[in-house]
Design an enzyme around this catalytic site. Structure first.
Site, PDB file in Angstrom:
ATOM      1  N   THR A  73      -4.654  -9.105   0.509  1.00 46.73           N
ATOM      2  CA  THR A  73      -4.063  -8.933  -0.817  1.00 46.73           C
ATOM      3  C   THR A  73      -4.517 -10.074  -1.715  1.00 46.73           C
ATOM      4  OG1 THR A  73      -2.003  -8.740  -2.090  1.00 46.73           O
ATOM      5  CG2 THR A  73      -1.851  -9.898  -0.001  1.00 46.73           C
ATOM      6  N   ASN A  83      -7.965 -12.845   4.771  1.00 49.25           N
ATOM      7  CA  ASN A  83      -8.532 -12.140   3.613  1.00 49.25           C
ATOM      8  C   ASN A  83     -10.050 -12.242   3.645  1.00 49.25           C
ATOM      9  OD1 ASN A  83      -7.482 -10.622   1.362  1.00 49.25           O
ATOM     10  ND2 ASN A  83      -8.407 -12.134   0.010  1.00 49.25           N
ATOM     11  N   CYS A 139      16.962  20.219  -5.356  1.00 48.74           N
ATOM     12  CA  CYS A 139      17.781  20.760  -6.455  1.00 48.74           C
ATOM     13  C   CYS A 139      17.085  21.858  -7.254  1.00 48.74           C
ATOM     14  CB  CYS A 139      18.216  19.634  -7.392  1.00 48.74           C
ATOM     15  SG  CYS A 139      16.883  19.053  -8.469  1.00 48.74           S
ATOM     16  N   HIS A 146       5.932  -0.672  -2.733  1.00 46.12           N
ATOM     17  CA  HIS A 146       5.411   0.018  -3.919  1.00 46.12           C
ATOM     18  C   HIS A 146       5.459   1.545  -3.775  1.00 46.12           C
ATOM     19  CE1 HIS A 146       2.985  -3.798  -5.276  1.00 46.12           C
ATOM     20  NE2 HIS A 146       4.268  -3.875  -5.565  1.00 46.12           N
ATOM     21  N   ASN A 196       0.830  -1.203   0.000  1.00 46.82           N
ATOM     22  CA  ASN A 196       0.000   0.000   0.000  1.00 46.82           C
ATOM     23  C   ASN A 196       0.864   1.253   0.000  1.00 46.82           C
ATOM     24  OD1 ASN A 196      -2.040  -1.808   0.169  1.00 46.82           O
ATOM     25  ND2 ASN A 196      -2.485  -1.461   2.337  1.00 46.82           N
ATOM     26  N   ALA A 250     -10.617  -7.688   7.597  1.00 49.02           N
ATOM     27  CA  ALA A 250      -9.349  -7.504   8.308  1.00 49.02           C
ATOM     28  C   ALA A 250      -9.567  -6.853   9.675  1.00 49.02           C
ATOM     29  CB  ALA A 250      -8.403  -6.655   7.461  1.00 49.02           C
TER      30      ALA A 250
HETATM   31  P1  OAD Z   1      -6.318  -6.029  -4.673  1.00 51.43           P
HETATM   32  O1  OAD Z   1      -7.400  -5.032  -4.914  1.00 51.43           O
HETATM   33  O2  OAD Z   1      -5.816  -6.819  -5.834  1.00 51.43           O
HETATM   34  O3  OAD Z   1      -6.806  -7.091  -3.607  1.00 51.43           O
HETATM   35  C1  OAD Z   1      -7.402  -6.698  -2.396  1.00 51.43           C
HETATM   36  C2  OAD Z   1      -7.718  -7.952  -1.601  1.00 51.43           C
HETATM   37  O4  OAD Z   1      -8.228  -7.528  -0.356  1.00 51.43           O
HETATM   38  C3  OAD Z   1      -8.768  -8.873  -2.239  1.00 51.43           C
HETATM   39  O5  OAD Z   1      -8.302 -10.210  -2.187  1.00 51.43           O
HETATM   40  C4  OAD Z   1      -9.999  -8.677  -1.353  1.00 51.43           C
HETATM   41  O6  OAD Z   1     -10.741  -9.882  -1.223  1.00 51.43           O
HETATM   42  C5  OAD Z   1      -9.371  -8.303  -0.035  1.00 51.43           C
HETATM   43  N1  OAD Z   1     -10.231  -7.458   0.826  1.00 51.43           N
HETATM   44  C6  OAD Z   1     -11.115  -6.487   0.460  1.00 51.43           C
HETATM   45  N2  OAD Z   1     -11.676  -5.932   1.530  1.00 51.43           N
HETATM   46  C7  OAD Z   1     -11.140  -6.558   2.618  1.00 51.43           C
HETATM   47  C8  OAD Z   1     -11.334  -6.435   4.021  1.00 51.43           C
HETATM   48  N3  OAD Z   1     -12.175  -5.557   4.542  1.00 51.43           N
HETATM   49  N4  OAD Z   1     -10.617  -7.239   4.823  1.00 51.43           N
HETATM   50  C9  OAD Z   1      -9.746  -8.157   4.317  1.00 51.43           C
HETATM   51  N5  OAD Z   1      -9.531  -8.305   3.011  1.00 51.43           N
HETATM   52  C10 OAD Z   1     -10.220  -7.525   2.166  1.00 51.43           C
HETATM   53  O7  OAD Z   1      -5.129  -5.257  -3.953  1.00 51.43           O
HETATM   54  P2  OAD Z   1      -3.613  -5.701  -3.713  1.00 51.43           P
HETATM   55  O8  OAD Z   1      -3.531  -7.180  -3.563  1.00 51.43           O
HETATM   56  O9  OAD Z   1      -3.086  -4.849  -2.646  1.00 51.43           O
HETATM   57  O10 OAD Z   1       0.470  -2.306  -7.234  1.00 51.43           O
HETATM   58  O11 OAD Z   1      -2.964  -5.288  -5.084  1.00 51.43           O
HETATM   59  C11 OAD Z   1      -1.597  -5.507  -5.242  1.00 51.43           C
HETATM   60  C12 OAD Z   1      -0.996  -4.450  -6.124  1.00 51.43           C
HETATM   61  O12 OAD Z   1      -1.728  -4.388  -7.348  1.00 51.43           O
HETATM   62  C13 OAD Z   1      -1.087  -3.044  -5.601  1.00 51.43           C
HETATM   63  O13 OAD Z   1      -0.093  -2.712  -4.665  1.00 51.43           O
HETATM   64  C14 OAD Z   1      -0.905  -2.236  -6.839  1.00 51.43           C
HETATM   65  C15 OAD Z   1      -1.788  -3.017  -7.785  1.00 51.43           C
HETATM   66  O14 OAD Z   1      -1.395  -3.033  -9.065  1.00 51.43           O
HETATM   67  C16 OAD Z   1       1.062  -1.216  -7.769  1.00 51.43           C
HETATM   68  O15 OAD Z   1       0.477  -0.156  -7.878  1.00 51.43           O
HETATM   69  C17 OAD Z   1       2.475  -1.442  -8.193  1.00 51.43           C
END
Ligand code: OAD
Length: 235
Positions: free
Chosen positions: A179, A204, A142, A112, A95, A222
């Site tokens: 995630t 998750n 700079c 990230h 995040n 969470a």
């Molecule tokens: P995602 O949006 O891909 O996944 C979020 C996850 O959180 C999903 O599996 C949901 O089921 C879960 N979720 C949603 N609400 C929740 C809650 N209240 N409690 C627990 N879990 C919950 O996001 P990320 O996995 O963080 O990268 O995405 C990874 C990366 O993809 C990000 O950092 C970003 C993106 O491209 C960059 O910007 C480089």
């Protein structure tokens, strides 16, 4: 047997799901960020070269928005674990918000990048940044008008991978929170940790692409699962 007797070193990977209950959109959920903007339009170096105004405006909006959000019980629980856990602990977050820090966590690594940093592509210095970048302000170090969001875009290398792999090699427990397991290299951490003998746990909302790779998956928000797990660890 208390967790502390069996486990010494912990690596925790967090994703957008841990901030969802704070009101920050996840990436791939319904109503998520990418539904209003195509990834290729805002989160790649090519997009920035093609249409810098669009990209800067988008990140200015996000930077402003996160400053109105508050940490939730999951962030506070991890901060408590960080403060009280006697062994090694590293919170590796995908995040770019600062909610782990605002909850009080210290051992946090932003793989990230961070919304509240600007990166000067001229002198390579990163400066703490809260305002807009759209008006092309000068770099505090700079003076060049070459600041961009300090956020890792698709096709760019995540930060501090050596430190992350060193922590994974030394951990007995790997926990993934909120995630989707869709984006590498973070999605591969569970496999690396497990191969090296760590216990692996996923917290998750629903089963993720990576669920099958964990010893245990607990499903739910969470804000409930994380405080319960932390209480178990500190028993
Ligand atoms: P995602 O949006 O891909 O996944 C979020 C996850 O959180 C999903 O599996 C949901 O089921 C879960 N979720 C949603 N609400 C929740 C809650 N209240 N409690 C627990 N879990 C919950 O996001 P990320 O996995 O963080 O990268 O995405 C990874 C990366 O993809 C990000 O950092 C970003 C993106 O491209 C960059 O910007 C480089």
């Amino acid at each position: 047997m208390a967790a502390m007797d069996r486990i010494r070193n912990i690596v925790i990977l967090t994703g957008a799901g841990i901030s969802a209950e704070s009101g920050i959109d996840t990436f791939r959920g319904g109503g998520g960020l990418w539904e209003q903007h195509r990834v290729e339009d805002v989160a790649t170096p090519e997009a920035f070269a093609r249409d810098p105004e669009l990209v800067l405006r988008f990140y200015d909006m996000r930077r402003e928005a996160i400053q109105t959000k508050q940490p939730n019980p999951a962030h506070f629980a991890l901060a408590r674990l960080d403060a009280e856990w006697p062994g090694e602990l590293l919170i590796v977050t995908q995040n770019v918000d600062d909610l782990h820090e605002r909850a009080g966590a210290k051992r946090v690594l932003h793989m990230h990048g961070e919304h509240l940093n600007a990166w000067c592509t001229w002198c390579d210095v990163r400066s703490s940044w809260r305002g807009p970048l759209l008006n092309r302000p000068p770099c505090p170090a700079c003076g060049a008008r070459a600041l961009r969001p300090d956020v890792v875009w698709f096709g760019e290398m995540p930060y501090r991978m050596d430190e992350i792999y060193a922590a994974l090699r030394g951990c007995d427990m790997f926990v993934s929170i909120g995630t989707s397991g869709a984006v590498y290299p973070a999605a591969g951490f569970v496999g690396d940790a497990r191969e090296l003998g760590a216990r692996t746990l996923e917290l998750n909302l629903e089963r993720s692409e990576g669920s099958a790779g964990f010893d245990e998956s607990r499903l739910g928000p969470a804000g409930e699962l994380v405080p319960a797990w932390v209480a178990e660890m500190l028993l």
